[in-house]
Design a protein around this motif. Structure first.
Motif, PDB file in Angstrom:
ATOM      1  N   ASP A  28       0.751  -1.318   0.267  1.00 16.25           N
ATOM      2  CA  ASP A  28       0.023   0.257  -0.105  1.00 16.25           C
ATOM      3  C   ASP A  28       0.919   1.221   0.093  1.00 16.25           C
ATOM      4  OD1 ASP A  28      -2.200   1.596  -0.117  1.00 16.25           O
ATOM      5  OD2 ASP A  28      -2.759   1.465   1.954  1.00 16.25           O
ATOM      6  N   LEU A  29       2.023   1.121  -0.934  1.00 17.46           N
ATOM      7  CA  LEU A  29       2.702   2.444  -0.904  1.00 17.46           C
ATOM      8  C   LEU A  29       2.206   3.518  -1.994  1.00 17.46           C
ATOM      9  CD1 LEU A  29       5.475   3.379   0.221  1.00 17.46           C
ATOM     10  CD2 LEU A  29       6.386   2.305  -1.645  1.00 17.46           C
ATOM     11  N   ARG A  30       1.845   4.634  -1.673  1.00 17.49           N
ATOM     12  CA  ARG A  30       1.247   5.609  -2.549  1.00 17.49           C
ATOM     13  C   ARG A  30       2.298   6.698  -2.791  1.00 17.49           C
ATOM     14  NH1 ARG A  30      -3.855   4.411  -4.391  1.00 17.49           N
ATOM     15  NH2 ARG A  30      -4.980   2.738  -3.220  1.00 17.49           N
ATOM     16  N   HIS A  31       2.043   7.415  -4.293  1.00 18.54           N
ATOM     17  CA  HIS A  31       2.945   8.422  -4.297  1.00 18.54           C
ATOM     18  C   HIS A  31       2.230   9.863  -3.688  1.00 18.54           C
ATOM     19  CE1 HIS A  31       5.178   6.541  -7.544  1.00 18.54           C
ATOM     20  NE2 HIS A  31       4.148   5.953  -7.919  1.00 18.54           N
ATOM     21  N   ASP A  32       3.097  10.732  -3.382  1.00 20.36           N
ATOM     22  CA  ASP A  32       2.464  12.000  -2.728  1.00 20.36           C
ATOM     23  C   ASP A  32       1.928  12.768  -3.778  1.00 20.36           C
ATOM     24  OD1 ASP A  32       4.624  13.034  -4.044  1.00 20.36           O
ATOM     25  OD2 ASP A  32       5.972  13.245  -2.369  1.00 20.36           O
ATOM     26  N   GLY A  33       1.559  12.458  -5.089  1.00 22.99           N
ATOM     27  CA  GLY A  33       1.183  13.426  -5.965  1.00 22.99           C
ATOM     28  C   GLY A  33       2.144  14.485  -6.598  1.00 22.99           C
ATOM     29  N   LYS A  34       3.276  14.420  -6.284  1.00 19.88           N
ATOM     30  CA  LYS A  34       4.494  15.225  -7.179  1.00 19.88           C
ATOM     31  C   LYS A  34       5.190  14.599  -7.948  1.00 19.88           C
ATOM     32  CE  LYS A  34       4.978  18.344  -2.844  1.00 19.88           C
ATOM     33  NZ  LYS A  34       5.963  19.100  -1.965  1.00 19.88           N
ATOM     34  N   ASP A  35       5.560  15.194  -8.974  1.00 19.34           N
ATOM     35  CA  ASP A  35       6.442  14.375  -9.961  1.00 19.34           C
ATOM     36  C   ASP A  35       7.760  15.012 -10.110  1.00 19.34           C
ATOM     37  OD1 ASP A  35       7.470  12.926 -12.079  1.00 19.34           O
ATOM     38  OD2 ASP A  35       6.062  13.430 -13.650  1.00 19.34           O
ATOM     39  N   TYR A  36       8.910  14.143  -9.415  1.00 19.96           N
ATOM     40  CA  TYR A  36      10.156  14.767  -9.406  1.00 19.96           C
ATOM     41  C   TYR A  36      11.116  14.342 -10.462  1.00 19.96           C
ATOM     42  CZ  TYR A  36       8.454  14.654  -4.587  1.00 19.96           C
ATOM     43  OH  TYR A  36       7.974  14.865  -3.150  1.00 19.96           O
ATOM     44  N   TRP A  37      10.592  13.589 -11.643  1.00 24.58           N
ATOM     45  CA  TRP A  37      11.659  12.937 -12.606  1.00 24.58           C
ATOM     46  C   TRP A  37      10.724  13.350 -14.043  1.00 24.58           C
ATOM     47  CZ3 TRP A  37       9.651   9.858  -8.441  1.00 24.58           C
ATOM     48  CH2 TRP A  37      10.442   9.806  -7.392  1.00 24.58           C
ATOM     49  N   GLY A  38      11.915  13.447 -14.981  1.00 26.34           N
ATOM     50  CA  GLY A  38      11.462  13.675 -16.397  1.00 26.34           C
ATOM     51  C   GLY A  38      11.205  11.984 -16.860  1.00 26.34           C
ATOM     52  N   ALA A  39      11.827  12.012 -18.181  1.00 23.52           N
ATOM     53  CA  ALA A  39      11.510  10.573 -18.904  1.00 23.52           C
ATOM     54  C   ALA A  39      12.078   9.618 -18.264  1.00 23.52           C
ATOM     55  CB  ALA A  39      11.973  10.667 -20.418  1.00 23.52           C
ATOM     56  N   ILE A  40      13.311   9.854 -17.424  1.00 23.41           N
ATOM     57  CA  ILE A  40      13.905   8.621 -16.853  1.00 23.41           C
ATOM     58  C   ILE A  40      13.531   8.683 -15.463  1.00 23.41           C
ATOM     59  CG2 ILE A  40      16.251   8.050 -16.080  1.00 23.41           C
ATOM     60  CD1 ILE A  40      17.503   9.291 -18.464  1.00 23.41           C
ATOM     61  N   ARG A  41      12.876   7.594 -14.975  1.00 23.41           N
ATOM     62  CA  ARG A  41      12.153   7.647 -13.642  1.00 23.41           C
ATOM     63  C   ARG A  41      12.276   6.376 -13.034  1.00 23.41           C
ATOM     64  NH1 ARG A  41       7.413   9.726 -13.237  1.00 23.41           N
ATOM     65  NH2 ARG A  41       7.785  11.543 -14.770  1.00 23.41           N
ATOM     66  N   PRO A  42      11.862   6.172 -11.732  1.00 20.74           N
ATOM     67  CA  PRO A  42      11.934   4.950 -10.982  1.00 20.74           C
ATOM     68  C   PRO A  42      11.014   3.740 -11.529  1.00 20.74           C
ATOM     69  CG  PRO A  42      11.837   6.522  -9.394  1.00 20.74           C
ATOM     70  CD  PRO A  42      11.777   7.058 -10.733  1.00 20.74           C
ATOM     71  N   PRO A  43      11.242   2.533 -11.827  1.00 19.03           N
ATOM     72  CA  PRO A  43      10.426   1.696 -12.469  1.00 19.03           C
ATOM     73  C   PRO A  43       9.100   1.320 -11.628  1.00 19.03           C
ATOM     74  CG  PRO A  43      12.137   0.426 -11.251  1.00 19.03           C
ATOM     75  CD  PRO A  43      12.465   1.665 -11.160  1.00 19.03           C
ATOM     76  N   GLY A  44       7.892   1.565 -12.159  1.00 22.38           N
ATOM     77  CA  GLY A  44       6.726   1.524 -11.752  1.00 22.38           C
ATOM     78  C   GLY A  44       5.940   2.755 -11.373  1.00 22.38           C
ATOM     79  N   PHE A  45       6.946   3.854 -11.547  1.00 22.48           N
ATOM     80  CA  PHE A  45       6.278   5.019 -11.165  1.00 22.48           C
ATOM     81  C   PHE A  45       5.577   5.806 -12.170  1.00 22.48           C
ATOM     82  CE2 PHE A  45       8.527   4.369  -7.407  1.00 22.48           C
ATOM     83  CZ  PHE A  45       8.387   5.266  -6.472  1.00 22.48           C
ATOM     84  N   PRO A  46       4.448   6.066 -12.330  1.00 19.55           N
ATOM     85  CA  PRO A  46       3.668   6.638 -13.358  1.00 19.55           C
ATOM     86  C   PRO A  46       4.148   8.175 -13.810  1.00 19.55           C
ATOM     87  CG  PRO A  46       2.267   6.634 -11.552  1.00 19.55           C
ATOM     88  CD  PRO A  46       3.497   5.988 -11.120  1.00 19.55           C
ATOM     89  N   VAL A  47       3.779   8.725 -14.978  1.00 19.04           N
ATOM     90  CA  VAL A  47       4.260   9.739 -15.425  1.00 19.04           C
ATOM     91  C   VAL A  47       2.971  10.900 -14.734  1.00 19.04           C
ATOM     92  CG1 VAL A  47       4.695  11.496 -17.257  1.00 19.04           C
ATOM     93  CG2 VAL A  47       5.431   8.915 -17.266  1.00 19.04           C
ATOM     94  N   GLY A  48       3.485  11.988 -14.539  1.00 23.83           N
ATOM     95  CA  GLY A  48       2.746  13.198 -14.115  1.00 23.83           C
ATOM     96  C   GLY A  48       2.175  13.198 -12.629  1.00 23.83           C
ATOM     97  N   GLY A  49       2.830  12.365 -11.683  1.00 23.21           N
ATOM     98  CA  GLY A  49       2.596  12.570 -10.124  1.00 23.21           C
ATOM     99  C   GLY A  49       1.294  11.870  -9.859  1.00 23.21           C
ATOM    100  N   SER A  50       0.937  10.968 -10.480  1.00 25.61           N
ATOM    101  CA  SER A  50      -0.280  10.058  -9.950  1.00 25.61           C
ATOM    102  C   SER A  50      -0.102   9.471  -8.643  1.00 25.61           C
ATOM    103  CB  SER A  50      -0.532   9.075 -10.996  1.00 25.61           C
ATOM    104  OG  SER A  50      -1.718   8.392 -10.709  1.00 25.61           O
ATOM    105  N   THR A  51      -1.255   9.444  -8.085  1.00 25.05           N
ATOM    106  CA  THR A  51      -1.033   8.847  -6.532  1.00 25.05           C
ATOM    107  C   THR A  51      -1.522   7.177  -6.555  1.00 25.05           C
ATOM    108  OG1 THR A  51      -3.478   9.372  -6.424  1.00 25.05           O
ATOM    109  CG2 THR A  51      -1.933  10.893  -5.570  1.00 25.05           C
ATOM    110  N   GLU A  52      -1.149   6.904  -8.002  1.00 25.48           N
ATOM    111  CA  GLU A  52      -1.451   5.115  -7.902  1.00 25.48           C
ATOM    112  C   GLU A  52      -0.503   4.587  -7.071  1.00 25.48           C
ATOM    113  OE1 GLU A  52      -4.063   3.549  -9.072  1.00 25.48           O
ATOM    114  OE2 GLU A  52      -4.978   5.512  -9.705  1.00 25.48           O
ATOM    115  N   PRO A  53      -0.613   3.463  -6.705  1.00 22.83           N
ATOM    116  CA  PRO A  53       0.515   2.413  -5.923  1.00 22.83           C
ATOM    117  C   PRO A  53       1.588   2.190  -6.876  1.00 22.83           C
ATOM    118  CG  PRO A  53      -1.670   1.644  -5.653  1.00 22.83           C
ATOM    119  CD  PRO A  53      -1.889   2.685  -6.660  1.00 22.83           C
TER     120      PRO A  53
END
Length: 231
Positions: A134-159
């Motif tokens: 149950d690990l969720r994003h904080d709604g902020k997008d810290y990266w560009g095209a290169i980002r951690p695996p499993g992290f959606p684009v645009g700062g989504s709060t999806e797990p």
């Protein structure tokens, strides 16, 4: 009195330090690997990218400290591979080389406690542990095209999604595998081919018999001879 004030001051400073420490303040981090190779061979060098994220969701602000990957293998052997910072926040890379064996993989996370990444079998593949539940994003997008695996684009709060690991390559069939016979030609039933084969064999046998028969004009041979007397 002075001794009492000294004890109280030391107690206050220790309490402040305890409250400010990452562990007491709920500070923890998680290490995520970039997609690793499908297979690892002993004595071969591999470059591994990894991310150290506070609370498993965002890069640490400030000097995190030493990062890397720690491998604990057979007999308690420990190998440490230091990480080098990449341009992306919280992104690091290191090069590893391992002998044969099964290795526990841990992420070295600076001031934070080591994170249990998974198990690596050499020769073989890396089995990653799932991300924290149950690990969720904080709604902020810290990266560009290169980002951690499993992290959606645009700062989504999806797990955070689990990192897929490529399956080992399939093993080709052995060279001695039986080869199926070709199918009969279209439009000819199987029994027609059988009759044609039998007819060809009969014609060949007849040709052999004719070749062995003596010519018609050849004189017969034998021990008896006829004598004609002319008077």
């Amino acid at each position: 009195m002075r001794r009492l004030l000294f004890v109280l001051s030391a107690t206050v400073l220790l309490a402040a330090g305890w409250l400010a420490s990452p562990a007491s303040a709920g500070g923890w981090a998680a290490t995520y690997l970039d997609p690793p190779p499908a297979q690892f061979q002993p004595g071969t060098t591999y470059t591994i990218g990894f991310w150290v994220l506070q609370h498993g969701t965002h890069p640490f602000e400030g000097d995190l400290g030493k990062t890397g990957l720690r491998m604990t293998g057979p007999g308690g052997q420990v190998l440490t591979f230091d990480g080098t910072a990449r341009p992306e926040p919280g992104h690091y890379a290191t090069s590893i080389v391992l002998p044969k064996g099964t290795w526990k993989v841990e992420g070295i996370q600076g001031m934070f406690k080591e994170h249990d990444v998974g198990t690596l079998t050499v020769p073989g593949a890396l089995k990653l542990n799932p991300p924290p539940a149950d690990l969720r994003h904080d709604g902020k997008d810290y990266w560009g095209a290169i980002r951690p695996p499993g992290f959606p684009v645009g700062g989504s709060t999806e797990p955070v999604a689990a990192v897929p690991v490529p399956a080992p390559a399939s093993v080709p069939a052995p060279a001695s595998a039986p080869v199926s016979a070709p199918a009969p030609a279209a439009g000819f039933p199987p029994y027609a081919l059988l009759l044609a084969g039998l007819g060809g064999a009969a014609l060949a046998l007849a040709g052999v018999r004719l070749a062995r028969r003596p010519p018609v004009d050849e004189a017969p041979t034998g021990d008896r001879t006829d004598t004609i007397t002319v008077s």
